[in-house]
Design a protein around this motif. Sequence first.
Motif, PDB file in Angstrom:
ATOM      1  N   GLU A  61       0.837  -1.197   0.000  1.00 12.89           N
ATOM      2  CA  GLU A  61       0.000   0.000   0.000  1.00 12.89           C
ATOM      3  C   GLU A  61       0.874   1.250   0.000  1.00 12.89           C
ATOM      4  OE1 GLU A  61      -2.332   0.539   3.531  1.00 12.89           O
ATOM      5  OE2 GLU A  61      -3.649   1.988   2.553  1.00 12.89           O
ATOM      6  N   SER A  67      -3.255   3.857  -2.440  1.00 10.23           N
ATOM      7  CA  SER A  67      -3.421   2.847  -3.488  1.00 10.23           C
ATOM      8  C   SER A  67      -2.609   1.611  -3.125  1.00 10.23           C
ATOM      9  CB  SER A  67      -2.929   3.366  -4.851  1.00 10.23           C
ATOM     10  OG  SER A  67      -3.888   4.213  -5.426  1.00 10.23           O
ATOM     11  N   THR A  77      -4.880  -1.783  -7.205  1.00 10.70           N
ATOM     12  CA  THR A  77      -6.175  -2.415  -6.964  1.00 10.70           C
ATOM     13  C   THR A  77      -7.215  -1.397  -6.523  1.00 10.70           C
ATOM     14  OG1 THR A  77      -5.578  -2.933  -4.680  1.00 10.70           O
ATOM     15  CG2 THR A  77      -5.079  -4.606  -6.335  1.00 10.70           C
ATOM     16  N   ASN A  78      -6.793  -0.176  -6.274  1.00 15.07           N
ATOM     17  CA  ASN A  78      -7.750   0.871  -5.898  1.00 15.07           C
ATOM     18  C   ASN A  78      -7.150   2.239  -6.217  1.00 15.07           C
ATOM     19  OD1 ASN A  78      -5.929   0.143  -3.647  1.00 15.07           O
ATOM     20  ND2 ASN A  78      -6.904   1.845  -2.622  1.00 15.07           N
TER      21      ASN A  78
END
Length: 105
Positions: A61, A67, A77-78
């Motif tokens: 992360e 993210s 993934t985000n």
Amino acid sequence: MTYEKVCALTDVPADGALGVEVGDTPVALVRAGGEVFALNDICSHAEVSLSEGEVEGGTIECWLHGSCFDLRTGKPTNPPATQPVATYRVKVEDGDVYVSLGSDD
Ligand code: FES
């Protein structure tokens, strides 16, 4: 495929990351689930070191905006990151970690 010896396996914290330089390339080495992964250490969203972030659930992360990047693919993934970071081949031999910056063919 040229591998460069970068550090001892014991230098990389279990379920954590270590930032190293391979040539001029900043690389985040990550140990997760008994495996070692190598990704480009610069977040694709802004220029901060991913190796300073948390390792969790097969991702690392980014500490700045959160993210998460898949350790195998380098894909976020985000949001807010939308672009992947490069991933590199890793091998562990005799307790040392080797990284290849060559293309993944
Ligand atoms: S700098 Fe990494 S998500 Fe923004």
